[in-house]
Design a protein around this motif. Structure first.
Motif, mmCIF file in Angstrom:
data_model
loop_
_atom_site.group_PDB
_atom_site.id
_atom_site.type_symbol
_atom_site.label_atom_id
_atom_site.label_comp_id
_atom_site.label_asym_id
_atom_site.label_seq_id
_atom_site.Cartn_x
_atom_site.Cartn_y
_atom_site.Cartn_z
ATOM 1 N N LEU A 1 3.030 3.317 8.952
ATOM 2 C CA LEU A 1 3.510 3.767 7.652
ATOM 3 C C LEU A 1 2.636 4.859 7.050
ATOM 4 O O LEU A 1 2.928 5.356 5.978
ATOM 5 C CB LEU A 1 3.631 2.607 6.670
ATOM 6 C CG LEU A 1 4.928 1.814 6.771
ATOM 7 C CD1 LEU A 1 4.974 0.763 5.700
ATOM 8 C CD2 LEU A 1 6.134 2.703 6.664
ATOM 9 N N ARG A 2 1.560 5.224 7.732
ATOM 10 C CA ARG A 2 0.773 6.355 7.231
ATOM 11 C C ARG A 2 1.588 7.624 7.373
ATOM 12 O O ARG A 2 2.331 7.785 8.342
ATOM 13 C CB ARG A 2 -0.520 6.469 8.046
ATOM 14 C CG ARG A 2 -1.497 5.390 7.683
ATOM 15 C CD ARG A 2 -2.885 5.927 7.811
ATOM 16 N NE ARG A 2 -3.844 4.892 7.486
ATOM 17 C CZ ARG A 2 -5.142 5.084 7.576
ATOM 18 N NH1 ARG A 2 -5.615 6.227 7.995
ATOM 19 N NH2 ARG A 2 -5.977 4.122 7.239
ATOM 20 N N LYS A 3 1.403 8.506 6.423
ATOM 21 C CA LYS A 3 2.268 9.679 6.395
ATOM 22 C C LYS A 3 1.975 10.638 7.536
ATOM 23 O O LYS A 3 2.805 11.467 7.874
ATOM 24 C CB LYS A 3 2.122 10.398 5.056
ATOM 25 C CG LYS A 3 2.689 9.603 3.894
ATOM 26 C CD LYS A 3 4.201 9.655 3.878
ATOM 27 C CE LYS A 3 4.742 8.661 2.863
ATOM 28 N NZ LYS A 3 6.192 8.529 2.928
ATOM 29 N N ALA B 1 0.067 15.271 -1.562
ATOM 30 C CA ALA B 1 0.862 14.353 -2.363
ATOM 31 C C ALA B 1 0.052 13.723 -3.479
ATOM 32 O O ALA B 1 0.569 12.954 -4.267
ATOM 33 C CB ALA B 1 1.442 13.269 -1.476
ATOM 34 N N LEU C 1 1.160 13.426 -6.981
ATOM 35 C CA LEU C 1 2.241 12.516 -7.326
ATOM 36 C C LEU C 1 2.004 11.727 -8.592
ATOM 37 O O LEU C 1 2.929 11.385 -9.304
ATOM 38 C CB LEU C 1 2.408 11.518 -6.197
ATOM 39 C CG LEU C 1 3.481 11.855 -5.200
ATOM 40 C CD1 LEU C 1 3.494 10.797 -4.148
ATOM 41 C CD2 LEU C 1 4.803 11.932 -5.897
ATOM 42 N N GLU D 1 -3.537 3.687 -1.506
ATOM 43 C CA GLU D 1 -3.480 2.949 -2.759
ATOM 44 C C GLU D 1 -2.917 1.565 -2.476
ATOM 45 O O GLU D 1 -1.912 1.430 -1.783
ATOM 46 C CB GLU D 1 -2.573 3.694 -3.729
ATOM 47 C CG GLU D 1 -2.490 3.091 -5.098
ATOM 48 C CD GLU D 1 -1.584 3.928 -5.982
ATOM 49 O OE1 GLU D 1 -2.088 4.754 -6.733
ATOM 50 O OE2 GLU D 1 -0.362 3.761 -5.884
ATOM 51 N N GLY E 1 0.829 -1.186 0.000
ATOM 52 C CA GLY E 1 0.000 0.000 0.000
ATOM 53 C C GLY E 1 0.866 1.239 0.000
ATOM 54 O O GLY E 1 2.022 1.210 0.396
ATOM 55 N N VAL E 2 0.291 2.313 -0.493
ATOM 56 C CA VAL E 2 0.962 3.604 -0.439
ATOM 57 C C VAL E 2 -0.051 4.599 0.103
ATOM 58 O O VAL E 2 -1.223 4.566 -0.266
ATOM 59 C CB VAL E 2 1.446 4.062 -1.832
ATOM 60 C CG1 VAL E 2 2.338 5.275 -1.699
ATOM 61 C CG2 VAL E 2 2.170 2.965 -2.557
ATOM 62 N N ASP E 3 0.427 5.468 0.973
ATOM 63 C CA ASP E 3 -0.450 6.480 1.544
ATOM 64 C C ASP E 3 -0.164 7.800 0.854
ATOM 65 O O ASP E 3 0.956 8.312 0.934
ATOM 66 C CB ASP E 3 -0.186 6.579 3.049
ATOM 67 C CG ASP E 3 -1.073 7.617 3.703
ATOM 68 O OD1 ASP E 3 -2.048 8.027 3.057
ATOM 69 O OD2 ASP E 3 -0.798 7.994 4.849
ATOM 70 N N TYR E 4 -1.153 8.339 0.167
ATOM 71 C CA TYR E 4 -0.996 9.644 -0.461
ATOM 72 C C TYR E 4 -1.831 10.650 0.296
ATOM 73 O O TYR E 4 -3.059 10.566 0.308
ATOM 74 C CB TYR E 4 -1.446 9.600 -1.918
ATOM 75 C CG TYR E 4 -0.549 8.787 -2.814
ATOM 76 C CD1 TYR E 4 0.632 9.309 -3.291
ATOM 77 C CD2 TYR E 4 -0.901 7.501 -3.170
ATOM 78 C CE1 TYR E 4 1.456 8.571 -4.108
ATOM 79 C CE2 TYR E 4 -0.081 6.752 -3.980
ATOM 80 C CZ TYR E 4 1.097 7.293 -4.453
ATOM 81 O OH TYR E 4 1.912 6.560 -5.257
ATOM 82 N N LEU E 5 -1.164 11.582 0.917
ATOM 83 C CA LEU E 5 -1.897 12.666 1.557
ATOM 84 C C LEU E 5 -2.405 13.612 0.476
ATOM 85 O O LEU E 5 -2.019 13.503 -0.692
ATOM 86 C CB LEU E 5 -0.984 13.418 2.516
ATOM 87 C CG LEU E 5 -0.591 12.671 3.775
ATOM 88 C CD1 LEU E 5 0.406 13.492 4.548
ATOM 89 C CD2 LEU E 5 -1.809 12.395 4.630
ATOM 90 N N GLN F 1 0.902 10.538 -12.337
ATOM 91 C CA GLN F 1 1.400 11.073 -13.584
ATOM 92 C C GLN F 1 0.594 12.299 -14.016
ATOM 93 O O GLN F 1 -0.582 12.425 -13.692
ATOM 94 C CB GLN F 1 1.319 9.999 -14.666
ATOM 95 C CG GLN F 1 2.626 9.295 -14.912
ATOM 96 C CD GLN F 1 3.137 8.527 -13.714
ATOM 97 O OE1 GLN F 1 2.380 8.176 -12.843
ATOM 98 N NE2 GLN F 1 4.427 8.271 -13.664
#
Lengths: 171, 193, 381
Positions: free
Chosen positions: A159-161, A63, A66, A86, A56-60, A68
């Protein structure tokens, strides 16, 4: 096996799929993730039988840019504008020895629920538990969604931003 | 035949047993550590030390703070020296390395633009106490450049050649491409442990 | 004294916690086992005792500063960890690797494979009760390779040798002779090792038909590495992706038939022999001189805090000795990775530990765990 081809096949065989292509990866809505993955796994042409990497990825919110350039309001879902989580799935084929096809699912940070891939791929079991543990993505349909690396009583998702570290100054 | 495999395996252990008596050079691969010591390789790295030329006062370090910022576990603490007017001098007043945190990666040596910090070969550093005795100060870290030439002659030759080519003598001049930022050193808050 | 429970016919289930401080769990790993007599009816692995949130650490430092931390994931194979991470970053930033550096990388990766498989076989025999004789023979050979690592990279285990776009330093003077000596003697050592072990009746009866993993389950559960190949699935990333320069070497992918512990042991022995073949070809082909760090990579190595890869994401994977080791990186164009994820092979390979252990005895569970080849630094991260 190029991006355009996969996109067309996915749109043809998964009815009602809203697909966004970002570079090499495909962003699918969470409702259609299982269907899309099942198609890729069972279709003779793809046979994506190996789920390599789940994370997973955390997008604030800040962010979210980020992704594309030229991408319309993060995958067409406006509720994601205030930040999203995500889940990234890398699919390969052990039988046909090709890949990867990257399936991404975006869910709002306020309600991070998405379907689990464990019914299709056992290999997702521990990796989804890890993503749940460290990022707080809730995988619905996972047989045993518990913390795996942190202890059970732990609160928060490191791991959350926006995770605030505990005071580490113990010396 | 059942049991033959075991016997075959036993023959290997027996052979190794005999070999260690008959031909110890090949059969024995261990050394009796505190009495005997294995020589370390030239590139062996353990903990960093600071280099000076001639006298300990004439050190190469200019307190540019690059190593302390690049250090992955952040074990280097530098405070630059100030003169009477409070202007920052190109010299560290405090240069501490916490050996309890240092993980011997050697990145400080790689990023240093002044060839002032190198990895040492010293490995017998056990202490009775964990915190203060493993915090090495400037005085403990400073070693003459001859020491570096002795432990790592190849690297010494290479580095001295590039230094000579750049025309650096004694106090090092910044290398092109990575100039020190005096403003940055001034602004950086004193990193204390 | 009459105790009805003792005589009752109902199964008496016993819950045992094996570990975390157990010598045969290869680290601080715990298995919660439910036993019926000696037979395992349920097994739940518990991990996280060595968790240090490697991923968050990496997200808070420059790209290069994570390199020494990757050494500490799978501390037996630090070179391959470096390799995978360097590959992912090179993919992200589009850095080329010079010819000689590619050879040095493959050289290190294959030597690491030798180390890992030799040690694993030694420790597997430890788990079986052959107390420390095979392990010490394995250690003896490993030392020779570690000496070479020390001479080249400066450290025996925590090498920190790879850089983006190449390697840190060229081989030292006399390094090639050292490798040639290792490669020359290694197959002789393997012969000796096999004479000691392969036909041993005790090893066979303890390992054969124990912990069978079916082909279908192995694929479905994303198992990679020698365990997968022992189950008969031909999937080796060195062959599939042909990363680095693996397409220049001829080697076979050994496959097992049954998928039991013995197959896993034997596949590893055969893989070591293939590694030696690769090394022999490599020593013949390797260019004498050449660049070892590309210009772009040198910039990244000289001031890591200033170096920024373009925004985007990349997934780099290699065939590490334990399976597929992958790094997933997301960059936002700043000097620190926005997201840094490790796909550790041994973490995912223990997914099927329960399936392999059900119906087996406790002593066999230890052996099965040993044959999976986990390293807790990598499982817990």
């Amino acid at each position: 096996m190029n991006v355009e081809e996969i996109k067309n096949d996915l749109l043809k065989h998964v009815p009602g799929l809203e697909l966004t292509v970002e570079g090499e990866s495909f962003i699918v809505p969470k409702e259609k993730l299982l269907e899309a993955a099942r198609f890729l796994k069972e279709n003779e042409k793809y046979r994506m039988d190996y789920l390599s990497c789940v994370t997973g990825v955390d997008y604030l919110a800040q962010a979210a840019r980020l992704g594309q350039p030229g991408q319309a309001a993060v995958g067409g879902q406006s509720e994601l504008a205030s930040g999203y989580l995500e889940s990234v799935n890398h699919l390969y084929s052990m039988e046909k020895k090709h890949g990867p096809i990257v399936l991404k699912v975006r869910v709002p940070r306020s309600d991070p629920r998405m379907p689990s891939l464990v019914p299709l791929y056992r290999g997702a079991e521990y990796q989804e538990r890890e993503a749940y543990d460290l990022l707080g993505i809730i995988y619905e349909g996972h047989p045993d969604l518990r913390r795996i690396l942190m202890w059970d009583e732990f609160e928060g998702h490191p791991l959350r931003k926006d995770y605030v570290e505990e005071d580490q100054d113990i010396r | 035949m059942f049991g033959f495999g075991v016997l075959k395996g036993m023959s290997v252990t027996l052979w190794n047993f005999i070999l260690s008596y008959v031909y110890p050079k090949k059969g024995i691969t261990t050394v009796q550590y505190p009495e005997q010591k294995k020589e370390v390789e030239e590139r062996f790295r353990n903990f960093p030390f600071l280099v000076y030329e001639g006298a300990p006062d004439n050190m190469r370090c200019v307190a540019c703070d690059i190593c302390s910022k690049e250090c992955p576990p952040k074990c280097i603490y530098i405070i630059p020296e100030k003169d009477a007017q409070g202007r920052v001098q190109k010299k560290p007043a405090t240069f501490d390395i916490d050996y309890a945190i240092c993980m011997n990666c050697g990145i400080c040596e790689e990023v240093c633009p002044f060839d002032a910090i190198f990895m040492d070969h010293e490995y017998e550093l056990a202490e009775y106490e964990r915190l203060s005795s493993l915090l090495y100060h400037k005085e403990d870290l400073l070693k003459p450049v001859e020491h570096f030439a002795k432990i790592r002659p190849t690297d010494y030759g290479r580095i001295e050649a590039t230094r000579a080519a750049k025309g650096v003598k004694g106090r090092a001049q910044p290398v092109a491409g990575a100039p020190p930022k005096p403003a940055e050193t001034q602004q950086s808050p004193p990193a204390t442990s | 004294m009459s105790d009805t429970a003792v005589h009752s016919q109902e199964p008496q289930l016993l819950e045992v916690s094996i570990g975390p401080q157990h010598p045969s769990t290869h680290g601080v790993f715990r298995m919660n086992v439910v036993l019926d007599g000696e037979t395992i009816v349920k097994l739940k692995p518990v991990m996280g005792y060595l968790h240090r949130n490697h991923e968050q650490l990496a997200e808070n430092m420059s790209y290069l500063a994570s390199m020494p931390y990757t050494d500490r994931l799978d501390y037996i194979c630090s070179m391959t960890n470096n390799f995978a991470y360097a590959m992912a970053v090179e993919k992200l930033a589009g850095i080329d690797v010079p010819e000689r550096a590619q050879y040095i990388r493959v050289l290190m990766a294959e030597l690491t494979r030798l180390i890992n498989h030799t040690l694993l076989v030694g420790f597997l025999l430890n788990d079986l009760g052959a107390f420390f004789t095979p392990t010490l023979y394995a250690f003896r050979e490993r030392e020779k390779i570690l000496d070479f690592f020390e001479a080249t990279a400066g450290s025996r285990m925590m090498c920190n040798y790879f850089r983006f776009g190449g390697v840190k330093a060229d081989l030292p003077a006399g390094g090639m002779e050292q490798v040639k000596e290792i490669v020359k003697n290694y197959s002789r050592f393997l012969d000796e090792f096999e004479r000691l072990l392969t036909s041993n009746e005790i090893l066979r009866s303890r390992c054969q038909n124990v912990g069978i993993l079916s082909k279908e389950l192995a694929v479905n559960a994303s198992i990679t590495g020698p365990i997968l190949r022992a189950s008969g699935v031909n999937y080796d990333i060195r062959k599939v992706d042909k990363y680095s320069i693996y397409d220049r070497f001829e080697f076979k992918v050994p496959l097992g038939k049954v998928g039991d512990v013995y197959d896993r042991y034997y596949v590893r022995i055969l893989e070591m022999r293939e590694s030696i073949k690769i090394l022999q070809q490599l020593l013949k082909q390797m260019p004498e001189k050449g660049e070892i760090l590309s210009a772009k990579g040198a910039a990244a190595a000289k001031s890591p805090r200033m170096w920024k890869p373009p925004a985007g994401d990349a997934y780099g994977r290699i065939e590490s000795p334990k399976g597929e080791l992958g790094f997933y990186l997301v960059s936002d164009g700043s000097p620190k990775p926005y997201r840094y994820h490790v796909r550790p092979p041994s973490f995912i390979n223990i997914t099927i530990l329960e399936d392999m252990c059900l119906g087996q005895k406790v002593a066999d569970a230890i052996v099965i765990l040993g044959s999976v080849d986990i390293v807790l630094g990598e499982v817990d991260r």
